[in-house]
Design a protein around this motif. Structure first.
Motif, mmCIF file in Angstrom:
data_model
loop_
_atom_site.group_PDB
_atom_site.id
_atom_site.type_symbol
_atom_site.label_atom_id
_atom_site.label_comp_id
_atom_site.label_asym_id
_atom_site.label_seq_id
_atom_site.Cartn_x
_atom_site.Cartn_y
_atom_site.Cartn_z
ATOM 1 N N GLU A 12 0.831 -1.208 0.000
ATOM 2 C CA GLU A 12 0.000 0.000 0.000
ATOM 3 C C GLU A 12 0.862 1.254 0.000
ATOM 4 O O GLU A 12 0.532 2.253 -0.658
ATOM 5 C CB GLU A 12 -0.916 -0.010 1.223
ATOM 6 C CG GLU A 12 -1.994 -1.088 1.175
ATOM 7 C CD GLU A 12 -2.797 -1.149 2.467
ATOM 8 O OE1 GLU A 12 -3.108 -0.072 3.018
ATOM 9 O OE2 GLU A 12 -3.095 -2.274 2.942
ATOM 10 N N LEU A 13 1.970 1.201 0.719
ATOM 11 C CA LEU A 13 2.882 2.337 0.749
ATOM 12 C C LEU A 13 3.466 2.609 -0.634
ATOM 13 O O LEU A 13 3.625 3.765 -1.043
ATOM 14 C CB LEU A 13 4.007 2.073 1.751
ATOM 15 C CG LEU A 13 5.132 3.115 1.819
ATOM 16 C CD1 LEU A 13 4.581 4.494 2.208
ATOM 17 C CD2 LEU A 13 6.202 2.677 2.820
ATOM 18 N N SER A 14 3.781 1.552 -1.370
ATOM 19 C CA SER A 14 4.347 1.727 -2.707
ATOM 20 C C SER A 14 3.365 2.409 -3.656
ATOM 21 O O SER A 14 3.766 3.080 -4.617
ATOM 22 C CB SER A 14 4.780 0.373 -3.286
ATOM 23 O OG SER A 14 3.672 -0.468 -3.503
ATOM 24 N N GLU A 15 2.074 2.250 -3.380
ATOM 25 C CA GLU A 15 1.038 2.877 -4.207
ATOM 26 C C GLU A 15 0.655 4.261 -3.693
ATOM 27 O O GLU A 15 0.000 5.032 -4.411
ATOM 28 C CB GLU A 15 -0.197 1.980 -4.245
ATOM 29 C CG GLU A 15 0.049 0.628 -4.913
ATOM 30 C CD GLU A 15 -1.150 -0.291 -4.810
ATOM 31 O OE1 GLU A 15 -2.181 0.143 -4.240
ATOM 32 O OE2 GLU A 15 -1.079 -1.430 -5.303
ATOM 33 N N ASN A 16 1.031 4.557 -2.458
ATOM 34 C CA ASN A 16 0.677 5.843 -1.843
ATOM 35 C C ASN A 16 1.895 6.421 -1.126
ATOM 36 O O ASN A 16 1.860 6.715 0.070
ATOM 37 C CB ASN A 16 -0.458 5.653 -0.831
ATOM 38 C CG ASN A 16 -1.692 5.015 -1.424
ATOM 39 O OD1 ASN A 16 -2.527 5.677 -2.008
ATOM 40 N ND2 ASN A 16 -1.785 3.684 -1.286
ATOM 41 N N ARG A 19 3.671 11.660 2.278
ATOM 42 C CA ARG A 19 3.671 11.876 3.729
ATOM 43 C C ARG A 19 2.278 11.776 4.326
ATOM 44 O O ARG A 19 2.100 11.260 5.433
ATOM 45 C CB ARG A 19 4.295 13.234 4.058
ATOM 46 C CG ARG A 19 4.522 13.445 5.551
ATOM 47 C CD ARG A 19 5.275 14.726 5.842
ATOM 48 N NE ARG A 19 5.567 14.840 7.269
ATOM 49 C CZ ARG A 19 4.698 15.288 8.173
ATOM 50 N NH1 ARG A 19 3.491 15.678 7.780
ATOM 51 N NH2 ARG A 19 5.022 15.351 9.448
ATOM 52 N N ALA A 20 1.287 12.270 3.630
ATOM 53 C CA ALA A 20 -0.078 12.268 4.173
ATOM 54 C C ALA A 20 -0.547 10.841 4.449
ATOM 55 O O ALA A 20 -1.110 10.556 5.523
ATOM 56 C CB ALA A 20 -1.034 12.952 3.200
ATOM 57 N N TRP A 21 -0.319 9.935 3.485
ATOM 58 C CA TRP A 21 -0.729 8.542 3.680
ATOM 59 C C TRP A 21 0.055 7.914 4.824
ATOM 60 O O TRP A 21 -0.502 7.199 5.661
ATOM 61 C CB TRP A 21 -0.508 7.743 2.404
ATOM 62 C CG TRP A 21 -1.016 6.329 2.503
ATOM 63 C CD1 TRP A 21 -2.247 5.866 2.146
ATOM 64 C CD2 TRP A 21 -0.295 5.190 3.009
ATOM 65 N NE1 TRP A 21 -2.348 4.523 2.399
ATOM 66 C CE2 TRP A 21 -1.163 4.075 2.935
ATOM 67 C CE3 TRP A 21 0.991 4.999 3.528
ATOM 68 C CZ2 TRP A 21 -0.790 2.801 3.347
ATOM 69 C CZ3 TRP A 21 1.368 3.731 3.939
ATOM 70 C CH2 TRP A 21 0.486 2.656 3.849
ATOM 71 N N PHE A 22 1.361 8.197 4.860
ATOM 72 C CA PHE A 22 2.196 7.578 5.881
ATOM 73 C C PHE A 22 1.784 8.031 7.283
ATOM 74 O O PHE A 22 1.712 7.211 8.206
ATOM 75 C CB PHE A 22 3.667 7.915 5.642
ATOM 76 C CG PHE A 22 4.610 7.163 6.529
ATOM 77 C CD1 PHE A 22 4.999 5.869 6.205
ATOM 78 C CD2 PHE A 22 5.106 7.732 7.692
ATOM 79 C CE1 PHE A 22 5.858 5.160 7.030
ATOM 80 C CE2 PHE A 22 5.962 7.030 8.526
ATOM 81 C CZ PHE A 22 6.339 5.736 8.188
ATOM 82 N N VAL A 23 1.523 9.310 7.447
ATOM 83 C CA VAL A 23 1.109 9.822 8.759
ATOM 84 C C VAL A 23 -0.201 9.162 9.196
ATOM 85 O O VAL A 23 -0.363 8.776 10.362
ATOM 86 C CB VAL A 23 0.956 11.358 8.715
ATOM 87 C CG1 VAL A 23 0.286 11.866 9.983
ATOM 88 C CG2 VAL A 23 2.324 12.017 8.540
ATOM 89 N N MET A 24 -1.128 9.015 8.271
ATOM 90 C CA MET A 24 -2.415 8.402 8.598
ATOM 91 C C MET A 24 -2.244 6.929 9.000
ATOM 92 O O MET A 24 -2.996 6.402 9.829
ATOM 93 C CB MET A 24 -3.359 8.507 7.395
ATOM 94 C CG MET A 24 -4.777 8.016 7.677
ATOM 95 S SD MET A 24 -5.880 8.320 6.271
ATOM 96 C CE MET A 24 -5.914 10.120 6.280
ATOM 97 N N ASN A 25 -1.241 6.266 8.410
ATOM 98 C CA ASN A 25 -1.029 4.843 8.672
ATOM 99 C C ASN A 25 0.149 4.566 9.611
ATOM 100 O O ASN A 25 0.580 3.416 9.742
ATOM 101 C CB ASN A 25 -0.812 4.100 7.356
ATOM 102 C CG ASN A 25 -2.078 3.989 6.538
ATOM 103 O OD1 ASN A 25 -2.843 3.044 6.693
ATOM 104 N ND2 ASN A 25 -2.308 4.966 5.673
ATOM 105 N N LYS A 26 0.626 5.605 10.276
ATOM 106 C CA LYS A 26 1.787 5.437 11.146
ATOM 107 C C LYS A 26 1.549 4.452 12.298
ATOM 108 O O LYS A 26 2.483 3.729 12.684
ATOM 109 C CB LYS A 26 2.265 6.766 11.704
ATOM 110 C CG LYS A 26 3.646 6.639 12.361
ATOM 111 C CD LYS A 26 4.266 7.976 12.616
ATOM 112 C CE LYS A 26 5.686 7.809 13.151
ATOM 113 N NZ LYS A 26 5.763 7.027 14.383
#
Length: 221
Positions: A12-16, A19-26
């Motif tokens: 999922e990270l590779s597709e998104n 920073r916004a996605w990463f912070v939400m999924n931290k």
């Protein structure tokens, strides 16, 4: 280590990769990193049984950061899409630091596990020392090349990206001439660990053991 959860997160990270996605999924990342740290701690404990110099490795410092260094990269994506760690007696895990022989592994978004041992692209002075060691310890180096477990697991030293001619100062060196051209002295293997995630730790440990003859020989330089 929940390999399938890690693989799903990295996919999922590779597709998104922003920073916004990463912070939400931290919160997911924090749990997975904690599991990965526990895995590294257990590996340090087990590896130190046949390689005592690894006993003092700081597990937190053995982990690579997921943030990418974008200063010199054309790809402006902020995060790596794999979890990785390196066990090195010197504590200098980056090849450019010349930290010496290293046990390394990473797991990527597709569930592939890469395991390696040795020295990848060491700095010029260290590389020259290794090449001289090849010539000064021909019998010892030949023994490494013929080690049954190393050959069975890894197939021998990796020869990708070697020089087409002997480096400056090294002429025809007989049976080891081709190895003098190497830029890295490393063995590695890639495994689809997602098919058998329960074997992850044992697989890494077994491969590290099989790379020990090369690690030990490199330490003699």
């Amino acid at each position: 280590m929940h390999v399938r959860d890690l693989s799903a997160f990295l996919s999922e990270l590779s597709e998104n990769n922003n920073r916004a996605w990463f912070v939400m999924n931290k919160p997911r990342y924090d749990i997975l990193r904690a599991e990965f740290l526990q895995l590294v701690m257990r590996l340090i404990s087990e590896v130190s049984k046949f390689d005592p110099l690894i006993a003092n490795v700081n597990p937190k410092k053995a982990l690579f950061r997921i943030n990418r260094d974008m200063r010199f990269s054309r790809e402006k994506i902020p995060y790596k899409t794999h979890f990785s760690a390196a066990l090195n007696a010197s504590g200098l895990k980056k090849p450019s630091q010349g930290g010496g022989p290293t046990y390394y592994f990473h797991i990527d978004a597709s569930g592939k596990l890469l395991i390696a041992g040795g020295e990848w692209m060491p700095p010029p002075d260290r590389l020259r020392a290794i090449r001289e060691h090849v010539l000064n310890d021909r019998a010892g180096f030949a023994k490494v090349l013929k080690d049954k477990k190393l050959v069975k697991t890894f197939g021998g030293l990796q020869e990708e990206g070697k020089l087409t001619r002997p480096p400056k100062g090294f002429g025809d060196q007989g049976p080891h001439a081709e190895y003098i051209k190497l830029k890295s002295f490393i063995v590695w293997i890639e495994i689809d660990v997602i098919k058998d995630p329960d074997a992850l730790e044992a697989t890494i440990l077994s491969a590290f053991k099989d790379s020990w003859p090369l690690i030990s020989w490199l330490r003699q330089t």
